[in-house]
Design a protein around this motif. Structure first.
Motif, mmCIF file in Angstrom:
data_model
loop_
_atom_site.group_PDB
_atom_site.id
_atom_site.type_symbol
_atom_site.label_atom_id
_atom_site.label_comp_id
_atom_site.label_asym_id
_atom_site.label_seq_id
_atom_site.Cartn_x
_atom_site.Cartn_y
_atom_site.Cartn_z
ATOM 1 N N ILE A 117 0.832 -1.201 0.000
ATOM 2 C CA ILE A 117 0.000 0.000 0.000
ATOM 3 C C ILE A 117 0.870 1.256 0.000
ATOM 4 N N SER A 118 1.905 1.263 0.835
ATOM 5 C CA SER A 118 2.800 2.425 0.914
ATOM 6 C C SER A 118 3.465 2.676 -0.437
ATOM 7 N N PHE A 119 3.934 1.622 -1.083
ATOM 8 C CA PHE A 119 4.584 1.776 -2.393
ATOM 9 C C PHE A 119 3.577 2.230 -3.444
ATOM 10 N N ALA A 120 2.367 1.655 -3.407
ATOM 11 C CA ALA A 120 1.347 1.986 -4.402
ATOM 12 C C ALA A 120 0.948 3.455 -4.332
ATOM 13 N N LEU A 121 0.914 4.011 -3.143
ATOM 14 C CA LEU A 121 0.485 5.409 -2.983
ATOM 15 C C LEU A 121 1.450 6.389 -3.642
ATOM 16 N N ASP A 122 2.716 5.973 -3.810
ATOM 17 C CA ASP A 122 3.724 6.849 -4.435
ATOM 18 C C ASP A 122 4.146 6.367 -5.821
ATOM 19 N N CYS A 123 3.503 5.321 -6.321
ATOM 20 C CA CYS A 123 3.893 4.739 -7.620
ATOM 21 C C CYS A 123 3.534 5.694 -8.762
ATOM 22 N N SER A 124 4.440 5.831 -9.719
ATOM 23 C CA SER A 124 4.195 6.733 -10.852
ATOM 24 C C SER A 124 3.116 6.197 -11.789
ATOM 25 N N ASN A 125 2.993 4.868 -11.868
ATOM 26 C CA ASN A 125 1.935 4.274 -12.695
ATOM 27 C C ASN A 125 0.681 4.158 -11.826
ATOM 28 N N VAL A 126 -0.109 5.214 -11.832
ATOM 29 C CA VAL A 126 -1.242 5.307 -10.917
ATOM 30 C C VAL A 126 -2.292 4.243 -11.213
ATOM 31 N N ARG A 127 -2.470 3.906 -12.490
ATOM 32 C CA ARG A 127 -3.535 2.964 -12.834
ATOM 33 C C ARG A 127 -3.251 1.559 -12.296
ATOM 34 N N ILE A 128 -2.049 1.040 -12.529
ATOM 35 C CA ILE A 128 -1.750 -0.312 -12.040
ATOM 36 C C ILE A 128 -1.656 -0.311 -10.515
ATOM 37 N N ALA A 129 -1.154 0.775 -9.930
ATOM 38 C CA ALA A 129 -1.084 0.862 -8.470
ATOM 39 C C ALA A 129 -2.486 0.815 -7.868
ATOM 40 N N THR A 130 -3.420 1.537 -8.472
ATOM 41 C CA THR A 130 -4.801 1.536 -7.982
ATOM 42 C C THR A 130 -5.456 0.178 -8.212
ATOM 43 N N ALA A 131 -5.098 -0.476 -9.305
ATOM 44 C CA ALA A 131 -5.629 -1.819 -9.573
ATOM 45 C C ALA A 131 -5.184 -2.800 -8.489
ATOM 46 N N VAL A 132 -3.911 -2.744 -8.106
ATOM 47 C CA VAL A 132 -3.398 -3.632 -7.059
ATOM 48 C C VAL A 132 -4.092 -3.341 -5.733
ATOM 49 N N LEU A 133 -4.257 -2.065 -5.419
ATOM 50 C CA LEU A 133 -4.966 -1.692 -4.190
ATOM 51 C C LEU A 133 -6.404 -2.223 -4.201
ATOM 52 N N THR A 134 -7.044 -2.150 -5.360
ATOM 53 C CA THR A 134 -8.432 -2.620 -5.474
ATOM 54 C C THR A 134 -8.512 -4.123 -5.268
#
Length: 304
Positions: A117-134
């Motif tokens: 979650i911490s990495f996803a919140l700062d990831c430059s690829n917002v779409r895949i980061a949000t997909a992983v969070l979802t």
């Protein structure tokens, strides 16, 4: 008639249009696992030992559920062949189903989830980061995630109305068709996840579609997912790279650990059978130790 000639005829005559497209596609995939040595044989020449040898070999690399699907396919295949006088006996009648040990289902630990979650919140690829969070915070299947439309989202819920499946190497969806009827469900959203979902750029009707707005191929999504975890592991090497489906197992395990009951998690995951939900959960040693300690406390307390 050979088995190889009967297979496509059987699919078209008995299955096409009588079952869901996703189920039909799965049958097509199963049929491809039947070896050419069997397909080249005449139906009248196939003996129980031929089918048993195939099932024994198939079981070496297959899950129990996949093995069960193959058994049902073979039995139906020969029952219908017998009805059409294409063979004298049903060689699948007394097949022994090989025992397959249930493979352990992996899940991320709570500490790993916090790192993701911490990495996803700062990831430059917002779409895949949000997909992983979802995936982690809703328990969606990959196909359900890719089938999400903007109209499925409200401020605090998402509704599963469809799931992506592959048909002749192309991603497809059907409205109100998913893995099972129970898969069509409403899932509450955490406010933080809802905010990130609604903040994504809208390039088409699908929340996690392609840049041109079309359905994303599940294989392409998996490549993006792998790239996300490759970058994550460079920063946090102790975090494992587990499959998208393991995010679903993680959601179930952490939900139960947080106090949700099994029936609630079953509904959140869209399982028809609560026994399936139970197999998705992964109590860790700490949870089991707490359960044993709780039992000891209960036994030690004086009776009223």
């Amino acid at each position: 008639m050979t088995l190889g000639q009967w297979l496509p005829l059987w699919l078209q005559s008995y299955k096409l249009g009588t079952i869901k497209d996703t189920s039909y596609h799965q049958l097509e995939i199963l049929c491809r696992h039947i070896p050419d040595s069997l397909k080249q044989m005449d139906l009248t020449d196939i003996l129980p030992m031929h089918l048993q040898a195939f099932l024994n070999e198939f079981a070496r690399t297959s899950s129990k559920s996949y093995m069960d699907k193959m058994r049902v396919l073979i039995h139906s295949l020969f029952c219908d062949a017998l009805d059409n006088d294409l063979c004298r006996k049903n060689p699948s009648k007394h097949l022994r189903i090989p025992r397959i040990a249930e493979r352990p289902r992996e899940a991320f630990t709570l500490e790993e989830v916090k790192c993701i979650i911490s990495f996803a919140l700062d990831c430059s690829n917002v779409r895949i980061a949000t997909a992983v969070l979802t995936l982690l915070l809703t328990g969606l299947r990959r196909g359900e995630l890719l089938g999400l439309k903007w109209t499925d989202l409200t401020d605090d819920t998402l509704t599963v109305n469809r799931a992506v499946y592959m048909d002749q190497n192309q991603p497809r969806v059907q409205e109100h068709v998913a893995k099972t009827s129970a898969s069509l469900r409403v899932i509450p959203l955490l406010p933080e996840l809802s905010y990130r979902l609604h903040a994504l750029p809208k390039t088409g009707v699908y929340v996690f579609g392609t840049k041109s707005g079309t359905l994303m191929n599940p294989r392409n999504f998996s490549r993006d997912y792998d790239r996300f975890f490759h970058q994550l592991r460079e920063a946090e090497p102790d975090v494992r790279r587990l499959s998208p489906h393991c995010c679903r197992h993680t959601f179930a395990t952490l939900s139960l650990a947080s106090g949700a009951n099994l029936r609630t998690v079953q509904q959140l995951l869209g399982h028809t059978n609560i026994g399936t939900t139970a197999r998705y959960t992964h109590p860790d040693l700490l949870s089991m130790r707490q359960a044993v300690t709780g039992l000891k406390s209960a036994l030690s307390s004086p009776s009223s």
